[in-house]
Design a protein around this motif. Structure first.
Motif, PDB file in Angstrom:
ATOM      1  N   GLY A 208       0.816  -1.212   0.000  1.00  0.00           N
ATOM      2  CA  GLY A 208       0.000   0.000   0.000  1.00  0.00           C
ATOM      3  C   GLY A 208       0.846   1.257   0.000  1.00  0.00           C
ATOM      4  O   GLY A 208       0.602   2.193  -0.763  1.00  0.00           O
ATOM      5  N   PHE A 212       0.901   0.736  -4.400  1.00  0.00           N
ATOM      6  CA  PHE A 212      -0.386   1.351  -4.703  1.00  0.00           C
ATOM      7  C   PHE A 212      -0.266   2.874  -4.827  1.00  0.00           C
ATOM      8  O   PHE A 212      -0.834   3.484  -5.735  1.00  0.00           O
ATOM      9  CB  PHE A 212      -1.413   0.984  -3.629  1.00  0.00           C
ATOM     10  CG  PHE A 212      -2.044  -0.366  -3.832  1.00  0.00           C
ATOM     11  CD1 PHE A 212      -1.690  -1.171  -4.896  1.00  0.00           C
ATOM     12  CD2 PHE A 212      -3.000  -0.842  -2.949  1.00  0.00           C
ATOM     13  CE1 PHE A 212      -2.266  -2.413  -5.090  1.00  0.00           C
ATOM     14  CE2 PHE A 212      -3.598  -2.081  -3.135  1.00  0.00           C
ATOM     15  CZ  PHE A 212      -3.220  -2.871  -4.200  1.00  0.00           C
ATOM     16  N   SER A 213       0.474   3.481  -3.890  1.00  0.00           N
ATOM     17  CA  SER A 213       0.573   4.948  -3.937  1.00  0.00           C
ATOM     18  C   SER A 213       1.272   5.410  -5.213  1.00  0.00           C
ATOM     19  O   SER A 213       0.898   6.423  -5.810  1.00  0.00           O
ATOM     20  CB  SER A 213       1.313   5.467  -2.706  1.00  0.00           C
ATOM     21  OG  SER A 213       2.666   5.085  -2.714  1.00  0.00           O
ATOM     22  N   ALA A 215       1.256   3.766  -8.088  1.00  0.00           N
ATOM     23  CA  ALA A 215       0.296   3.558  -9.183  1.00  0.00           C
ATOM     24  C   ALA A 215      -0.717   4.697  -9.229  1.00  0.00           C
ATOM     25  O   ALA A 215      -1.089   5.175 -10.318  1.00  0.00           O
ATOM     26  CB  ALA A 215      -0.407   2.218  -8.999  1.00  0.00           C
ATOM     27  N   PHE A 216      -1.178   5.155  -8.059  1.00  0.00           N
ATOM     28  CA  PHE A 216      -2.120   6.282  -8.023  1.00  0.00           C
ATOM     29  C   PHE A 216      -1.463   7.536  -8.611  1.00  0.00           C
ATOM     30  O   PHE A 216      -2.111   8.309  -9.326  1.00  0.00           O
ATOM     31  CB  PHE A 216      -2.565   6.551  -6.581  1.00  0.00           C
ATOM     32  CG  PHE A 216      -3.337   5.419  -5.967  1.00  0.00           C
ATOM     33  CD1 PHE A 216      -3.985   4.490  -6.768  1.00  0.00           C
ATOM     34  CD2 PHE A 216      -3.421   5.270  -4.584  1.00  0.00           C
ATOM     35  CE1 PHE A 216      -4.702   3.432  -6.213  1.00  0.00           C
ATOM     36  CE2 PHE A 216      -4.128   4.227  -4.021  1.00  0.00           C
ATOM     37  CZ  PHE A 216      -4.760   3.304  -4.838  1.00  0.00           C
ATOM     38  N   LEU A 393      -0.263  -2.985 -10.481  1.00  0.00           N
ATOM     39  CA  LEU A 393      -1.460  -3.273  -9.685  1.00  0.00           C
ATOM     40  C   LEU A 393      -1.734  -4.771  -9.610  1.00  0.00           C
ATOM     41  O   LEU A 393      -2.059  -5.301  -8.536  1.00  0.00           O
ATOM     42  CB  LEU A 393      -2.664  -2.542 -10.286  1.00  0.00           C
ATOM     43  CG  LEU A 393      -2.684  -1.017 -10.095  1.00  0.00           C
ATOM     44  CD1 LEU A 393      -3.883  -0.400 -10.793  1.00  0.00           C
ATOM     45  CD2 LEU A 393      -2.707  -0.664  -8.601  1.00  0.00           C
ATOM     46  N   SER A 396       0.746  -6.406  -7.348  1.00  0.00           N
ATOM     47  CA  SER A 396       0.485  -5.999  -5.959  1.00  0.00           C
ATOM     48  C   SER A 396      -0.679  -6.776  -5.370  1.00  0.00           C
ATOM     49  O   SER A 396      -0.603  -7.295  -4.244  1.00  0.00           O
ATOM     50  CB  SER A 396       0.180  -4.496  -5.901  1.00  0.00           C
ATOM     51  OG  SER A 396       1.256  -3.742  -6.396  1.00  0.00           O
ATOM     52  N   ILE A 397      -1.772  -6.860  -6.112  1.00  0.00           N
ATOM     53  CA  ILE A 397      -2.965  -7.552  -5.609  1.00  0.00           C
ATOM     54  C   ILE A 397      -2.678  -9.037  -5.381  1.00  0.00           C
ATOM     55  O   ILE A 397      -3.043  -9.607  -4.337  1.00  0.00           O
ATOM     56  CB  ILE A 397      -4.134  -7.363  -6.610  1.00  0.00           C
ATOM     57  CG1 ILE A 397      -4.572  -5.892  -6.602  1.00  0.00           C
ATOM     58  CG2 ILE A 397      -5.295  -8.276  -6.270  1.00  0.00           C
ATOM     59  CD1 ILE A 397      -5.538  -5.529  -7.713  1.00  0.00           C
ATOM     60  N   LEU A 414      -5.314  -1.133   0.073  1.00  0.00           N
ATOM     61  CA  LEU A 414      -5.902  -0.038  -0.702  1.00  0.00           C
ATOM     62  C   LEU A 414      -6.033   1.221   0.158  1.00  0.00           C
ATOM     63  O   LEU A 414      -5.702   2.334  -0.295  1.00  0.00           O
ATOM     64  CB  LEU A 414      -7.281  -0.463  -1.218  1.00  0.00           C
ATOM     65  CG  LEU A 414      -8.006   0.532  -2.129  1.00  0.00           C
ATOM     66  CD1 LEU A 414      -7.212   0.742  -3.414  1.00  0.00           C
ATOM     67  CD2 LEU A 414      -9.418   0.048  -2.451  1.00  0.00           C
ATOM     68  N   GLY A 417      -2.651   2.603   0.761  1.00  0.00           N
ATOM     69  CA  GLY A 417      -2.166   3.233  -0.474  1.00  0.00           C
ATOM     70  C   GLY A 417      -2.748   4.623  -0.661  1.00  0.00           C
ATOM     71  O   GLY A 417      -2.032   5.559  -1.053  1.00  0.00           O
ATOM     72  N   TYR A 421      -0.620   8.045  -0.638  1.00  0.00           N
ATOM     73  CA  TYR A 421      -0.716   8.991  -1.761  1.00  0.00           C
ATOM     74  C   TYR A 421      -0.903  10.418  -1.227  1.00  0.00           C
ATOM     75  O   TYR A 421      -0.243  11.357  -1.679  1.00  0.00           O
ATOM     76  CB  TYR A 421      -1.879   8.588  -2.661  1.00  0.00           C
ATOM     77  CG  TYR A 421      -2.168   9.572  -3.776  1.00  0.00           C
ATOM     78  CD1 TYR A 421      -1.386   9.589  -4.923  1.00  0.00           C
ATOM     79  CD2 TYR A 421      -3.220  10.487  -3.668  1.00  0.00           C
ATOM     80  CE1 TYR A 421      -1.648  10.487  -5.946  1.00  0.00           C
ATOM     81  CE2 TYR A 421      -3.488  11.388  -4.677  1.00  0.00           C
ATOM     82  CZ  TYR A 421      -2.697  11.384  -5.817  1.00  0.00           C
ATOM     83  OH  TYR A 421      -2.954  12.291  -6.824  1.00  0.00           O
TER      84      TYR A 421
END
Length: 496
Positions: A208, A212-213, A215-216, A393, A396-397, A414, A417, A421
């Protein structure tokens, strides 16, 4: 000789595949701007559940080493550093690539990285056991102060606002206390959620925070963005005279990188710039720095890779991670039930000596992979974000779900993440958060146990000479942090 006595050839051969995988992923992610070593280590961390401890640790260390060099590939080919640590290489690396050839610049970078890796590795091998023997004499009070010193150092030497770094560390400490109290067995900050009784899932946390951050961030930008560059003359070629010309700068970078790697929170960013300045001061041709100097490439590259060995030294001997990358690698130790520190040096000699040998093998492996595959990794720079983001992603998942097979962990990653972000948008320190999370159990347990043994006598933290020295160091760093925070304030507010 003691090292050779614990050498197990079969163990090293079984680890070879893990090292090669780590080198490939690390060099690829290091070369791709925006991804970097933390995401590479994060995405491979879930694989360590099914691996032997030595193989898992060597794979992640290989990622770390290779990503440090990989960041220089895009710095030289595009003028955009693949990692923050590669920023000092842009000026001379890009200038040499444009005026001479990218392959020559990559040669200085690769030889410098290899030299730095060897310097850091040798310091690790020579000083790990003496430092561990010394650490066995330390009590809970000293370990509490060492952990505290690590967090204060992160704040003191951070490049961003120290107040925001301190707040990030506080959040990391709070996150580290989630779960059952190890002394009383009472749940803390679990909100009656059974999945939190064992604390935050480490895989979900790091995925996260970093994957995830990032990817955001990429989704918030231009998803169709694609880098373009001339892939000609990327073959690494360096004459013996050129190699010897960069040797002094590489040694300077290696020594500085190793020393700064030992200090928690300083890391490659500071080491790279400091070694660049030191190499320029010691050079016979300082006027060439900034115009394509090989010394200007070798010094920071050497420092970046030397930091890895330096940061491993306090982690293996004291349990104190020196960088965010090492803090994530600590997850592999935790997954396999191994507690880094002086007891590990004593109780797991085969693992320690395997790490030592594997670290040196990894450095030479990085040289060979960089020598023959840098051109291929450079071609990966044209990969657009609309391809990278789904890939990150999906990995990661899958990684989060396979760690405990719980949907809850996906929602947790999530949420973390999204929080990470926002932290990055507001310039808070994600690295400080994860370092505090890893150090939180050491600090809390040592603090409470020291008080229990001493009968709640707080003088236990200053009565022994080592404790008194550590308290003085912490106080000095706190004073430096306050001064730095005051200097960052706008003049108008300072006068008010």
């Amino acid at each position: 000789m003691d090292l050779l006595a614990h050498l197990d050839l079969a163990m090293l051969l079984s680890a070879a595949g893990s090292i090669v995988l780590g080198l490939f992923v690390g060099m690829l992610f290091g070369a791709l701007p925006g991804l970097g070593l933390t995401i590479a280590i994060t995405l491979l961390l879930p694989l360590t559940y099914t691996m032997e401890p030595l193989n898992a640790i060597l794979m992640l260390l290989a990622v770390y080493q290779a990503a440090e060099y990989g960041g220089s590939i895009s710095a030289i080919a595009l003028g955009i550093p693949g990692t923050v640590m590669a920023a000092p290489i842009v000026k001379d690396g890009r200038a040499m690539a444009q005026e001479s050839s990218p392959g020559r610049a990559l040669g200085f970078s690769l030889y410098g990285s290899t030299l730095g890796g060897l310097v850091g590795g040798l310091v690790l091998i020579l000083f790990a056991q003496p430092l561990a023997r010394f650490a066995l004499r330390l009590g809970d009070a000293e370990f509490f102060l060492l952990g505290l010193m690590g967090l204060v150092a992160v704040t003191a030497f951070a490049e961003r606002d120290p107040i925001k770094v301190a707040i990030s560390i506080c959040f990391g400490m709070i996150a580290g206390t989630i779960g059952l109290d190890v002394f009383t067995g009472m749940p803390r900050l679990t909100f009656d959620v059974p999945q939190l009784y064992e604390g935050l899932n480490l895989i979900a946390l790091v995925v996260g925070l970093f994957a995830f951050s990032e990817a955001f961030f990429m989704m918030a930008g231009n998803m169709r963005h694609r880098f373009m560059f001339d892939a000609r003359q990327m073959k690494i070629t360096l004459t013996l005279r050129e190699m010897l010309g960069g040797l002094k700068a590489g040694m300077i970078g290696g020594v500085i990188g190793t020393l700064l790697g030992i200090l928690p929170g300083v890391g490659s960013t500071v080491a790279g710039w400091l070694s660049y300045s030191a190499a320029k001061s010691a050079s016979r041709h300082p006027e060439k720095f900034g115009t394509g100097s090989g010394e200007g490439i070798a010094a920071p590259d050497s420092a970046n890779n030397a930091v890895v060995g330096g940061a491993l030294l306090p982690f293996l001997t004291l349990g104190i991670p020196g960088t965010a990358g090492i803090a994530i690698i600590a997850g592999a130790f935790i997954i396999h039930g191994i507690t880094p520190g002086p007891q590990m040096i004593r109780d797991h000699p085969d693992l320690i000596h395997g790490i030592f040998v594997g670290f040196i093998v990894t450095t030479f492996g990085m040289f060979l992979m960089g020598k023959f595959l840098s051109r291929g990794f450079a071609r990966a720079l044209v990969t657009p974000n609309f391809v990278l983001v789904p890939g990150v992603l999906i990995l990661s998942i899958v990684g989060v779900y396979t760690s405990r097979a719980q949907i809850f962990d996906l929602w947790l990653a999530l949420a973390i993440g999204a929080g990470a972000y926002l932290m990055r948008r507001l310039d808070y320190s994600v690295a400080g958060f994860v370092l505090a999370f890893v150090l939180s159990p050491i600090i809390e347990v040592s603090f409470r146990r020291a008080l229990l043994i001493s009968g709640d006598d707080y003088t236990v933290f200053v009565t022994r000479p080592i404790s008194a020295v550590l308290v003085a160091v912490v106080a000095a760093m706190l004073g430096y942090t306050v001064l730095k925070a005051l200097r960052r304030r706008p003049p108008a507010r300072r006068e008010a």
